[in-house]
Design a protein around this motif. Sequence first.
Motif: not given
Ligand code: SF4
Length: 486
Positions: A8, A10-11, A13-15, A23-25, A27-28, A426
């Motif tokens: 991902c 989208a932020c 963190v690049l999970c 992912g860590s948030c 949200r995805y 995060p």
């Molecule tokens: S923290 Fe959320 S938005 Fe950021 S990379 Fe991980 S899944 Fe994507």
Amino acid sequence: MADDAIRCDACPVLCYIKPGRTGSCDRYANADGKLIRIDPHVVLERAVERGDTLVPFLEKTSDWDGTLLNGERTFVTAIGAGTTYPDYKPAPFIISSQVAGVDMVTVVTEGIFSYCGVKLKIDTDRHLGAECSTVRSQGQAIGHVTTSEYGSQMVSLGGVRHLTGGTRHEGTATCDALLNLCNGKAVELTVDSGAAIVAQANQPPIFDGVREERMRVGCGSATIGMFAKQWFGKVDEVVVVDDHITGVLSEHQAGKLLGVPETGIKMQGRRTTPGRYFQVAEPGTSWGGTNIDDPLSVLDPFDPDVARPGLRLLMVSTTGEHRAYFELDETLTPVEKDLPEPLARSVERIRENCEPALCTVLFMGGAGGSLRAGVTENPVKLTHSVGKALTHVTCGGAPVYVWPGGGITFMVDVSRVPANAFGAVPTPALVAPIEFSLRLSDYAALGGYMDSVKPLPSIKREDETRRRISAHANNPWPLAPERDRK
Ligand code: SF4
């Protein structure tokens, strides 16, 4: 990393997300090898005309049925839309529509805000803590007490220093508190050498376990001015106890003009102008935001050359919550008696004039950074366009206040934003929706991504997670001409 994990972006963190996981948030997620945004993408429907507030917000929430959208009545928000990160690419949705015969475009993205915070207004006279005192959540410093306002204590929370400049715990606690406050949840806060409070948007604050009921009617001096006529003839002296400005009827200009005779009262504290005293006591959570439980402790002995036995004295706080009635005995000592009915009515009138105490949560974010690159290839042009009011900024469709001066620094009342519109990642940082609406011709002029503009009807059931809700009845329609947004 497992071969079937997807990344991902989208932020920052690049999970890497495995199939069926988030992912860590949260949200995805990885759904069968496809990166999906979990929360529904929210589209507002203009349910009622302005002034008709009969339909409560969210009452008409429903799953998307695939109907093509009516441009005059539909607004695509950034809630659940996804982000522009890493920001060189166009915003997730750039939607054209016609409004009142004008071709408009709305650029929609969730912003990742490391530069953000909450301004918390707490309606109370009670002393929260000294200005600049540290405010904590989960034991971590997340903000400070700032300048109090008329009838309210003010707190500034978050900001880049707490989010990124301290320990990981400090940043995480700050992000959690901001997220919960912005999403309308209750948050416990403690103030160093001050109070412990529970704050929640649009709810009364709870101070050291006690639910605040009302905010003050005014300062002590203002209370004298407002109610002097109602006291005239029914009592000889009134003291309105207030941590900031304590008022004394017989000395106050209102009392003078009504012809209230001198009473020989002597006050502690610092006399500033007639009938107005500063610092009669220390700040606290009792009478009028002071630390006193005995109102007589702010009086010195009466002047024996002026005072007389039988003199009637009302002492009251700025909310009417505390009141006491005294008469002077032969030694000119105040003796407490039952509050006479006419004075009880005046105290009740003070209480009646106090508004309910609430917490107000304003999210404040800086959108003048890289997210602008998702709107235009020449970011400063967006800043200038917002500054000239050619571009209208909204947060989940809610009206915002954009600060004058440089950048795009905006504030929004979170209670006007659809529920659960805010998220977090995060890093730590908050994720907030932001939409930029402007004329299509102005968008072209500021270097917008014209190839990415899609007409509103193209938003249809291409995604099961899209959701439509009724617009907040008290919000101006985000695409209305400026004259109709006032
Ligand atoms: S923290 Fe959320 S938005 Fe950021 S990379 Fe991980 S899944 Fe994507």
